[in-house]
Design an enzyme around this catalytic site. Sequence first.
Site, PDB file in Angstrom:
ATOM      1  N   LYS A  77       3.340   6.345   1.691  1.00 36.36           N
ATOM      2  CA  LYS A  77       4.558   6.256   1.209  1.00 36.36           C
ATOM      3  C   LYS A  77       5.673   5.368   1.751  1.00 36.36           C
ATOM      4  CE  LYS A  77       4.290  11.542   1.002  1.00 36.36           C
ATOM      5  NZ  LYS A  77       4.774  12.768   1.570  1.00 36.36           N
ATOM      6  N   ASP A 126       1.412  -1.790  12.637  1.00 40.05           N
ATOM      7  CA  ASP A 126       1.454  -1.119  14.092  1.00 40.05           C
ATOM      8  C   ASP A 126       0.026  -1.681  14.831  1.00 40.05           C
ATOM      9  OD1 ASP A 126       2.109   0.346  16.160  1.00 40.05           O
ATOM     10  OD2 ASP A 126       1.439   1.943  15.251  1.00 40.05           O
ATOM     11  N   PHE A 177       8.866   3.911  18.505  1.00 37.82           N
ATOM     12  CA  PHE A 177       8.741   4.603  17.181  1.00 37.82           C
ATOM     13  C   PHE A 177       9.789   4.655  16.427  1.00 37.82           C
ATOM     14  CE2 PHE A 177       7.665   7.954  14.032  1.00 37.82           C
ATOM     15  CZ  PHE A 177       6.451   7.735  13.879  1.00 37.82           C
ATOM     16  N   ASP A 185       8.780   7.610   8.275  1.00 34.57           N
ATOM     17  CA  ASP A 185       9.275   8.809   8.492  1.00 34.57           C
ATOM     18  C   ASP A 185       8.767   9.364   9.898  1.00 34.57           C
ATOM     19  OD1 ASP A 185       6.591   8.629   8.134  1.00 34.57           O
ATOM     20  OD2 ASP A 185       6.231  11.085   8.098  1.00 34.57           O
TER      21      ASP A 185
HETATM   22  P1  IMP Z   1      -1.557   1.005  11.656  1.00 34.05           P
HETATM   23  O1  IMP Z   1      -2.879   1.326  10.810  1.00 34.05           O
HETATM   24  O2  IMP Z   1      -1.826   1.458  12.921  1.00 34.05           O
HETATM   25  O3  IMP Z   1      -1.243  -0.365  11.474  1.00 34.05           O
HETATM   26  O4  IMP Z   1      -0.527   1.947  10.949  1.00 34.05           O
HETATM   27  C1  IMP Z   1       0.266   1.591   9.822  1.00 34.05           C
HETATM   28  C2  IMP Z   1       0.889   2.996   9.441  1.00 34.05           C
HETATM   29  O5  IMP Z   1       1.370   3.842  10.446  1.00 34.05           O
HETATM   30  C3  IMP Z   1       2.156   2.405   8.944  1.00 34.05           C
HETATM   31  O6  IMP Z   1       2.005   2.083   7.437  1.00 34.05           O
HETATM   32  C4  IMP Z   1       3.001   3.762   9.101  1.00 34.05           C
HETATM   33  O7  IMP Z   1       3.074   4.365   7.845  1.00 34.05           O
HETATM   34  C5  IMP Z   1       2.717   4.184  10.291  1.00 34.05           C
HETATM   35  N1  IMP Z   1       3.566   4.014  11.253  1.00 34.05           N
HETATM   36  C6  IMP Z   1       3.193   3.002  12.351  1.00 34.05           C
HETATM   37  N2  IMP Z   1       4.201   2.946  13.288  1.00 34.05           N
HETATM   38  C7  IMP Z   1       5.324   3.799  12.760  1.00 34.05           C
HETATM   39  C8  IMP Z   1       6.549   3.885  13.312  1.00 34.05           C
HETATM   40  O8  IMP Z   1       7.053   3.280  14.322  1.00 34.05           O
HETATM   41  N3  IMP Z   1       7.446   4.745  12.301  1.00 34.05           N
HETATM   42  C9  IMP Z   1       6.870   5.390  11.474  1.00 34.05           C
HETATM   43  N4  IMP Z   1       5.645   5.138  11.046  1.00 34.05           N
HETATM   44  C10 IMP Z   1       4.837   4.182  11.531  1.00 34.05           C
END
Ligand code: IMP
Length: 184
Positions: A51, A111, A160, A167
């Site tokens: 989302k 992330d 974060f 969210d």
């Molecule tokens: P990744 O697979 O670790 O790159 O995670 C990506 C997903 O985690 C993003 O698309 C977000 O939905 C969520 N996410 C990662 N970091 C944050 C943050 O700081 N705040 C909110 N959602 C996050």
Amino acid sequence: MKPIDSAAEFNGRIKQVIVTEEQIKEAIQKAGKQIDRIYDGRPILLVSILKGAFVFMADLCRAVSVPCEIGFMCAQSYYEGTVSSGVVNITMDLTHDLTKYHVVVVEDIIDTGRTLHDILALLRTRNPLSLHVVTLLDKPSRRLVELDADLSLFTIPDYFVIGYGLDCGEYYRNLPYIAEYSEE
Ligand code: IMP
Ligand code: MG
């Protein structure tokens, strides 16, 4: 996430603004022009990952002038410990025949990079004309898989963050800016 019992507590968890509404607007106008230059009149398919990227998508699609279609995907990746199983669970998928499209994936934040890595691997199997990534935020210090966006609007420290689609426990997506979240 600790439960929120009052408006004061809800607001208290917004620790500090990291990116203002004005900075986001400016960066999106610039990104729209860059996309226009890259595709030079060729039609594109903007694919928003739900989302988190829904707000970014709404603003970015109005900042581009090349002919553009929009699509949405909702994906979850499963991991064994810290290692990606390589399986993405797509809870909502595109219906487009990607062999006909220049695809631009629109993401809220990169992330560890694992979710996007899996999504890109899946999209590549569908042979798009081209495949690029634009992300609103990038936390490169947290990366676990090698992955770079073609266009990244803001690089942020390992906070974060919430707001502008992002969210914490489903709250705060409607904030018009990006803020650091804190439970203290
Ligand atoms: P990744 O697979 O670790 O790159 O995670 C990506 C997903 O985690 C993003 O698309 C977000 O939905 C969520 N996410 C990662 N970091 C944050 C943050 O700081 N705040 C909110 N959602 C996050
Ligand atoms: Mg997301």
